[in-house]
Design an enzyme around this catalytic site. Structure first.
Site, PDB file in Angstrom:
ATOM      1  N   CYS A   1      32.208  -5.973  51.099  1.00 43.89           N
ATOM      2  CA  CYS A   1      30.966  -5.238  50.817  1.00 43.89           C
ATOM      3  C   CYS A   1      30.855  -3.972  51.659  1.00 43.89           C
ATOM      4  O   CYS A   1      29.835  -3.304  51.639  1.00 43.89           O
ATOM      5  CB  CYS A   1      29.746  -6.120  51.005  1.00 43.89           C
ATOM      6  SG  CYS A   1      29.545  -6.673  52.701  1.00 43.89           S
TER       7      CYS A   1
ATOM      8  N   THR B   1      33.718  -4.302  55.855  1.00 46.77           N
ATOM      9  CA  THR B   1      34.868  -3.539  56.366  1.00 46.77           C
ATOM     10  C   THR B   1      34.470  -2.272  57.115  1.00 46.77           C
ATOM     11  O   THR B   1      35.319  -1.661  57.756  1.00 46.77           O
ATOM     12  CB  THR B   1      35.823  -3.193  55.210  1.00 46.77           C
ATOM     13  OG1 THR B   1      35.034  -2.715  54.112  1.00 46.77           O
ATOM     14  CG2 THR B   1      36.616  -4.412  54.775  1.00 46.77           C
TER      15      THR B   1
ATOM     16  N   ARG C   1      20.723  -4.685  52.213  1.00 50.45           N
ATOM     17  CA  ARG C   1      20.506  -4.482  53.659  1.00 50.45           C
ATOM     18  C   ARG C   1      18.996  -4.501  53.890  1.00 50.45           C
ATOM     19  O   ARG C   1      18.321  -3.503  53.656  1.00 50.45           O
ATOM     20  CB  ARG C   1      21.091  -3.142  54.095  1.00 50.45           C
ATOM     21  CG  ARG C   1      22.605  -3.028  54.003  1.00 50.45           C
ATOM     22  CD  ARG C   1      23.019  -1.598  54.314  1.00 50.45           C
ATOM     23  NE  ARG C   1      24.414  -1.445  54.645  1.00 50.45           N
ATOM     24  CZ  ARG C   1      25.342  -0.920  53.842  1.00 50.45           C
ATOM     25  NH1 ARG C   1      25.007  -0.521  52.635  1.00 50.45           N
ATOM     26  NH2 ARG C   1      26.589  -0.788  54.244  1.00 50.45           N
TER      27      ARG C   1
ATOM     28  N   HIS D   1      25.696   7.252  58.984  1.00 49.26           N
ATOM     29  CA  HIS D   1      24.427   6.853  58.383  1.00 49.26           C
ATOM     30  C   HIS D   1      24.083   7.704  57.161  1.00 49.26           C
ATOM     31  O   HIS D   1      23.800   7.191  56.074  1.00 49.26           O
ATOM     32  CB  HIS D   1      23.339   6.976  59.462  1.00 49.26           C
ATOM     33  CG  HIS D   1      21.981   6.613  58.982  1.00 49.26           C
ATOM     34  ND1 HIS D   1      21.093   7.548  58.526  1.00 49.26           N
ATOM     35  CD2 HIS D   1      21.366   5.414  58.857  1.00 49.26           C
ATOM     36  CE1 HIS D   1      19.984   6.945  58.156  1.00 49.26           C
ATOM     37  NE2 HIS D   1      20.118   5.643  58.352  1.00 49.26           N
TER      38      HIS D   1
HETATM   39  C1  PEP Z   1      29.892  -3.248  57.001  1.00 44.67           C
HETATM   40  O1  PEP Z   1      29.834  -3.261  58.214  1.00 44.67           O
HETATM   41  O2  PEP Z   1      30.946  -3.143  56.358  1.00 44.67           O
HETATM   42  C2  PEP Z   1      28.654  -3.352  56.205  1.00 44.67           C
HETATM   43  C3  PEP Z   1      28.702  -3.447  54.899  1.00 44.67           C
HETATM   44  O3  PEP Z   1      27.481  -3.332  56.863  1.00 44.67           O
HETATM   45  P1  PEP Z   1      26.768  -2.035  57.448  1.00 44.67           P
HETATM   46  O4  PEP Z   1      27.456  -0.839  56.840  1.00 44.67           O
HETATM   47  O5  PEP Z   1      25.357  -2.132  57.059  1.00 44.67           O
HETATM   48  O6  PEP Z   1      27.004  -2.158  58.907  1.00 44.67           O
END
Ligand code: PEP
Ligand code: MG
Length: 844
Positions: free
Chosen positions: A797, A733, A528, A421
């Site tokens: 992404c 990813t 997001r 995070h």
């Molecule tokens: C991912 O899972 O690659 C993504 C872009 O979403 P998040 O990092 O918010 O889970």
């Protein structure tokens, strides 16, 4: 001595000699180029790598012939590997020095000079060739020191210091050849990109001695400054005073108020040196540092190497060379390391300044910042309110720390990996961040952090986080400012003209979007939306929504969130001015929005006017064993559909509003964590219905694109049927890596170092896309998606979107664009251009 080998053992470097960089190394080739430019290079002989290999294996060349070529002069022996970066064994100077030469030098140039030259040679021979303890050979030159060094050598080696120049030459070459074959040297050069079978050439050169009645000495000169790349004569000159051979004098190169300069002492030489640098620049097509000696007033050029440069200097030098038509624009693009660009976007610790290193962690977000230590988000906010720069230290961060991250100038965590995070948010914010600094022990209650070697830092102590190197430094480090200058912008525009894959930014807030535009992203590839709910005023409404017992109560809360979301999207659409904006519907587990401690629950009970026990019970009921695999993403959308409906409405109303006053907006709506076609059908039906309702209510026409985030292995495998309902597939990813490996993105940092070190994984797969496994899912998913729907837009992404090797993979696989944190956009633009130049046939 063993038999000489038969192949061409060595070649005198002349303008027409057959010197091949692949066989003789870069240094031999560079010296030949200098000779071709008519620079006064002393006689030089190049030994090709097959000779050097033979020497390492005990087969010697005709050393007597090499020695005789130099007619009794002293020589230097330098390494000449394929690339300068590969290093090589230490240069040995003054080979051939012995008692006879010492007497000759003492007679002609004074005893001090003779002693210094002989002692220097004995020391370097003892250390680098005989491999004796360096501590025994550190004395300053004097007759006694020379006698002691010779005696120490004899005592250790049971023989007199070798006097024969041929024997010295043999031993020096042998030790250099063997040092190159050693495991440590091999590992070191492999880190610099050398192939496992990289070979070494050697260069033997007549020594240019810094003596004579006129000004004499040795130095180096370059025409650009190495940190900024600005034009500036830079270098040093150590002169010997002809009147007093013992005294050495350091001269400035350029006229300087503080003391004597070469420019004044020897204006002709100074002008000649600049001419040489300019000749190198245009003919060798590079800014070079020239090493020179002044021997009896005559200038000799000993060597030339590429000017050492910082990242910002590398950009300025490459662009300036291209603008001056010394190199092409394409070559300028290829000369700058994409990763180096991210250094230019942030403050950096000045490489020239001292560093008091406290510990090291994972360099999670580049740039550096100094500030006072704080241990909670609340303290970070309080600190910002007092206008004090602070660094937030946490074991790991959670969504509720976001406000603290906004208030801090840098973040440091004990745990976590490259996609934890803290790392993801910090990269998004452009905030320097180090995660996984596991050598630290943090006591949040006492507000102290201790290092393994016993240093203690308390709240309020100033530290520096260098998120580029992963180093935590004590105190306030000296910084270099960001360099978004004309050279940076020019290089990236040149890159945009050649790249053939799109680059968008992951941007959640208006600030992110502005950064994305500043770095010229082609749109937002991932917004997001959950981050929009962490503001204090929204968090409470969000919690009310989660606690609502009935659909009606939930609607009341959502109706309060709707205008806030609409305003968020209007702001994004306005900033992006018609560029595509891809909005991901709500993704995290609901319980992330609930208070974690008793105090928080009490506050929530107050706000909701409910008993604390009920709040506690509901929080417990919502907690999951495995929240990342639980009720999140589209699963919330299916089971609590009102949330997605509210978001869709906000998006469409914002579309109508923003299109009225600016470019027409075609929003992209993305469904996260899909694993089954039916999930998409359910959400699509509702989103279409909301669109129809907004059209009716507003009387405005608009279109939108609905797509799916492919971040579960099943979604990749079923991409064919999923694509029936999706205008685009965007591969998340981060989660896809987590689920493919069964590896928690938040916990992997604890052992990732061990795993990579032991070769279990070649790299951290959250950082560099695992092409073999996760990559195969990308290939399967994209192929099946395209088979069903030829015009489906494909993108990545996840964090990999900003990682050059992963961008190369996406490009090879025919993806339309990558999307990454705004601060990684320039890196992605340049890397994509380089891949297009290096692999032009691979165009989609
Ligand atoms: C991912 O899972 O690659 C993504 C872009 O979403 P998040 O990092 O918010 O889970
Ligand atoms: Mg995800």
């Amino acid at each position: 001595m063993q038999k000489h080998s038969d192949f061409v053992q060595f070649t005198e470097v002349t303008p027409s000699a057959a010197i091949d960089p692949a066989r003789h190394g870069w240094r031999a080739k560079c010296l030949q180029r200098l000779i071709r430019l008519d620079l006064p290079v002393p006689k030089t002989v190049a030994l090709p790598c097959d000779t050097v290999r033979a020497i390492a294996a005990g087969q010697l060349p005709d050393v007597d012939r090499i020695a005789s070529l130099f007619g009794g002069c002293l020589v230097s022996i330098r390494p000449s590997p394929g690339e300068p970066e590969w290093g090589g064994p230490n240069t040995v100077l003054n080979v051939g020095m012995n008692a006879g030469k010492h007497a000759e030098y003492a007679r002609d140039h004074g005893l001090a000079f003779a002693d210094a030259t002989y002692l220097g040679f004995v020391q370097s021979y003892a250390i680098h060739v005989a491999r004796l303890d360096p501590d025994m050979f550190v004395a300053e030159p004097s007759p006694e020191a020379l006698a002691a060094a010779l005696a120490a050598y004899e005592a250790e080696m049971d023989e007199e210091f070798p006097q024969s120049p041929a024997r010295q030459l043999t031993e020096v070459m042998r030790s250099m050849a063997r040092a190159w074959e050693g495991t440590t040297a091999r590992l070191l050069r492999e880190v610099k990109g050398a192939p496992p079978d990289a070979a070494l050439g050697l260069v033997v050169q007549e020594m240019a001695q810094s003596f004579g009645p006129a000004l004499a000495g040795a130095g180096s000169i370059q025409l650009v400054e190495g940190v900024t790349g600005a034009p500036q004569v830079t270098g040093r000159f150590r002169g010997h005073n002809p009147a007093n051979r013992k005294a050495e004098e350091t001269l400035f190169l350029v006229r300087d108020k503080r003391g004597r300069s070469l420019e004044e002492a020897a204006p002709k030489v100074f002008a000649e040196l600049q001419d040489y640098c300019r000749a190198c620049r245009t003919r060798l097509r590079e800014e070079m540092l020239i090493e020179f000696a002044l021997e009896n007033g005559a200038l000799r050029v000993i060597d030339a190497v590429k000017v050492q440069r910082s990242s910002r200097a590398a950009v300025r030098i490459a662009v300036t060379l291209a603008k001056d038509e010394v190199i092409s624009r394409d070559e300028a693009i290829l000369r700058v390391q994409p990763q180096a660009l991210s250094e230019l976007l942030h403050y950096q610790v000045d490489p020239r300044a001292p560093r008091d290193r406290v510990t090291r962690g994972i360099a999670a977000s580049p740039g550096a910042a100094s500030g006072k230590l704080v241990f909670s988000a609340a303290d970070a906010q309080a600190s910002a309110a007092r206008d004090e720069r602070c660094i937030m230290v946490r074991r790991e961060t959670a969504p509720e720390d976001i406000r603290g991250m906004h208030a801090a100038v840098a973040v440091l965590t004990e745990r976590g990996g490259i996609t934890s995070h803290a790392a993801v948010i910090a990269r998004g914010l452009g905030l320097p961040c180090i995660v996984g600094a596991s050598d630290l022990s943090i006591d949040l209650r006492e507000k102290v952090v201790k290092t393994r070697d016993g240093r203690t830092f308390r709240e309020g102590d100033v530290i520096t986080v260098d998120g580029t190197s992963g180093e935590v430094l004590a105190g306030q480090a000296e910084m270099l400012e960001p360099a978004l200058d004309e050279w940076f912008t020019t290089l990236l525009h040149w890159a945009d003209n050649v790249r053939d894959i799109g680059v968008r930014a992951n941007a959640d807030t208006p600030d992110d979007a502005r950064t994305a535009r500043m770095f010229e992203a082609e749109g937002i590839g991932l917004c997001r939306t959950e981050h929009m709910f962490f503001d204090e005023d929204r968090l409470t409404v969000m919690r009310e929504m989660i606690f609502a017992d009935t659909v009606k109560d939930r609607k009341v809360a959502l109706d309060r969130l709707l205008p806030m979301q609409r305003a968020d999207f209007i702001a994004l659409f306005d900033i992006m001015a018609g560029l595509p904006v891809c909005i991901r519907l709500f993704d995290p587990p609901l319980h992330e929005f609930l208070p974690q401690d008793r105090e928080g629950m009490r506050e929530l009970a107050e706000a909701l006017d409910r008993p604390l026990s009920e709040v506690t019970r509901r929080v417990e009921a919502l907690s999951e064993f495995n929240p990342m695999l639980g009720l999140r993403g589209v699963r919330v959308g299916v089971t609590v559909p009102e949330i997605y409906e509210m978001q869709a409405r906000a998006i469409f109303e914002a579309t109508v509003e923003a299109s009225k006053r600016g470019a027409a907006v075609v929003p992209e709506i993305m469904i996260p964590l899909v694993s089954a076609k039916r999930e998409v059908e359910l959400v699509k039906t509702r989103v279409d219905a909301v669109a129809a309702a907004v059209r009716t209510a507003t009387g405005a026409e608009f279109t939108y694109r609905l797509g799916v985030m492919v971040e579960t292995p099943r979604a990749a495998l079923r991409a064919g049927e999923i694509a029936q309902h999706a205008a685009f597939l965007s591969f998340g990813t981060n989660d896809l890596t987590q689920m493919t490996y069964g590896l928690s993105r938040d916990d992997a940092g604890r052992f990732m170092g061990d795993y990579v070190q032991q070769g279990v994984y070649p790299e951290d797969p959250f950082h560099v896309l695992d092409e073999d496994g996760v990559g195969e899912l990308l290939l399967i998913g994209s192929a099946r998606g395209r088979e069903m729907r030829r015009d489906v837009t494909l993108s990545v992404c996840g964090e990999h979107g900003g990682n050059p090797p992963s961008i190369a993979f996406c490009r090879r696989s025919g993806f339309d664009y990558v999307s990454c944190s705004p601060f990684r956009v320039p890196v992605a633009r340049l890397a994509a251009a380089q891949f297009a130049l290096l692999d032009p046939r691979d165009k989609k």
